[in-house]
Design an enzyme around this catalytic site. Sequence first.
Site, PDB file in Angstrom:
ATOM      1  N   LYS A 179     -60.307  62.776 -42.254  1.00  0.00           N
ATOM      2  CA  LYS A 179     -59.293  62.524 -41.229  1.00  0.00           C
ATOM      3  C   LYS A 179     -59.448  63.498 -40.040  1.00  0.00           C
ATOM      4  O   LYS A 179     -60.292  64.388 -40.067  1.00  0.00           O
ATOM      5  CB  LYS A 179     -57.902  62.634 -41.844  1.00  0.00           C
ATOM      6  CG  LYS A 179     -57.589  61.495 -42.813  1.00  0.00           C
ATOM      7  CD  LYS A 179     -57.593  60.147 -42.115  1.00  0.00           C
ATOM      8  CE  LYS A 179     -57.082  58.997 -42.959  1.00  0.00           C
ATOM      9  NZ  LYS A 179     -57.796  58.716 -44.178  1.00  0.00           N
TER      10      LYS A 179
HETATM   11  C1  LIG Z   1     -54.081  53.683 -43.051  1.00  0.00           C
HETATM   12  C2  LIG Z   1     -54.067  54.646 -44.192  1.00  0.00           C
HETATM   13  N1  LIG Z   1     -52.932  54.808 -44.883  1.00  0.00           N
HETATM   14  C3  LIG Z   1     -52.853  55.657 -45.928  1.00  0.00           C
HETATM   15  C4  LIG Z   1     -53.951  56.393 -46.326  1.00  0.00           C
HETATM   16  C5  LIG Z   1     -53.819  57.250 -47.538  1.00  0.00           C
HETATM   17  O1  LIG Z   1     -54.129  58.571 -47.356  1.00  0.00           O
HETATM   18  P1  LIG Z   1     -54.786  59.405 -48.560  1.00  0.00           P
HETATM   19  O2  LIG Z   1     -56.197  58.960 -48.705  1.00  0.00           O
HETATM   20  O3  LIG Z   1     -54.665  60.817 -48.078  1.00  0.00           O
HETATM   21  O4  LIG Z   1     -53.980  59.149 -49.774  1.00  0.00           O
HETATM   22  C6  LIG Z   1     -55.148  56.275 -45.631  1.00  0.00           C
HETATM   23  C7  LIG Z   1     -56.323  57.055 -46.030  1.00  0.00           C
HETATM   24  O5  LIG Z   1     -57.437  56.786 -45.788  1.00  0.00           O
HETATM   25  C8  LIG Z   1     -55.222  55.368 -44.543  1.00  0.00           C
HETATM   26  O6  LIG Z   1     -56.363  55.183 -43.867  1.00  0.00           O
END
Ligand SMILES: Cc1ncc(COP(=O)(O)O)c(C=O)c1O
Length: 378
Positions: A179
């Site tokens: 990210k």
């Molecule tokens: C649009 C979106 N929502 C939620 C998430 C969830 O985040 P995490 O991977 O930190 O759980 C991501 C992660 O890639 C994402 O791209």
Amino acid sequence: MIRLSKSSVGPSEKEAVSAVMDRGFFGMGAEVAAFESELSSFLDRPVACTVNGTAALQLALQACGIGPGDEVLVQSLTYVASFQAISATGAKPVACDVIENTMTLDPEDARRRLTERTRAIMPIHFSGGVGDIDAIYKLAEEHNLRVIEDAAHAFGTTLNDQYVGGFGDVVCFSFDGIKNITSGEGGCVCSADEAVMSRVRDLRLLGVKGDSTKRAAGERTWAPDVEEQGWRYHMSDLMAAIGRAQLRRLPEFAAQRRALVDQYRHRFDGNNMIRCLQFAPRSEVTPHIFVIQLANGIDRENVRALLTEQGIQTGVHYYPNHWLSYYAGSSESALPVTEKIAGQILSLPLHFDLTSQDVDFVCDQVEAAIASNAGTPV
Ligand SMILES: Cc1ncc(COP(=O)(O)O)c(C=O)c1O
């Protein structure tokens, strides 16, 4: 291989992790408290850190009182994490269509899918852009819905000179490895609603009331009370140490991501076989991914295969969630835009360590691959 995405850590992250290791405490303590306080100053909002972005979304929903029997409007074109966070609460994700040129939630389509069970709306800030966020909040106000912004892609994006997370109802970020900033894995919830924030803080520590405050001071609650189902979703000091070092580097990360995306856009400008996303006016986007839409008739998988041959990794953000077996019941009617663009979207490499020469090479290869495919202009 030119990678699609990549973490970028340097000496400051390594030193920070090493200092936590020397202290011999890896749980949630002073380092998480310091990261929260720095994020809070940056966003001008209370912040609670979590183990990942999915957990942040789930806790935000639960803290807003959303659960079994409720429906949450969400675009189908998102990472499955958004859907899973909703269904983890017992609520039903209702798949909505997107606006074609921003790939963000279409407020008018969402309006058509309202029922008496709709309790919340979850806009995804696709690639970092906020889409028609004003219309989303208007819809929410008219129908008394909570807005849980999935801002996993948008850390560092501003709207009207305010950072995403610094306004709105409840906003969740992801700090996973690729990210805009990372804490290894990780995420956070931000909101001005103190009742929601206090519930999120308890829920992330197995529902133990007030334990977050104790842990920040290096203590624990030894005679706990728990009033509802909680989760072990807190962040660790090791993760927070990485996150703090990355937050200090956000200006260089954001500048590089923006410069690379500008270069891609400039190169593809005027090419009627490729469409780039549009970003909202009054918004400066810190882009997380770079997605193009290929003209109708171009064989995307063939383009991907040709790029792989040239050592270029690509991706598809995203496979529509209403096509997944588990979420087959999430859409009562067709999602024409999502279903049309699902086979046309292609994500090209974007990360801090990508160079301008890399982007030129990727663009040359994309154009060559497209030239060998027939298509009708987008
Ligand atoms: C649009 C979106 N929502 C939620 C998430 C969830 O985040 P995490 O991977 O930190 O759980 C991501 C992660 O890639 C994402 O791209």
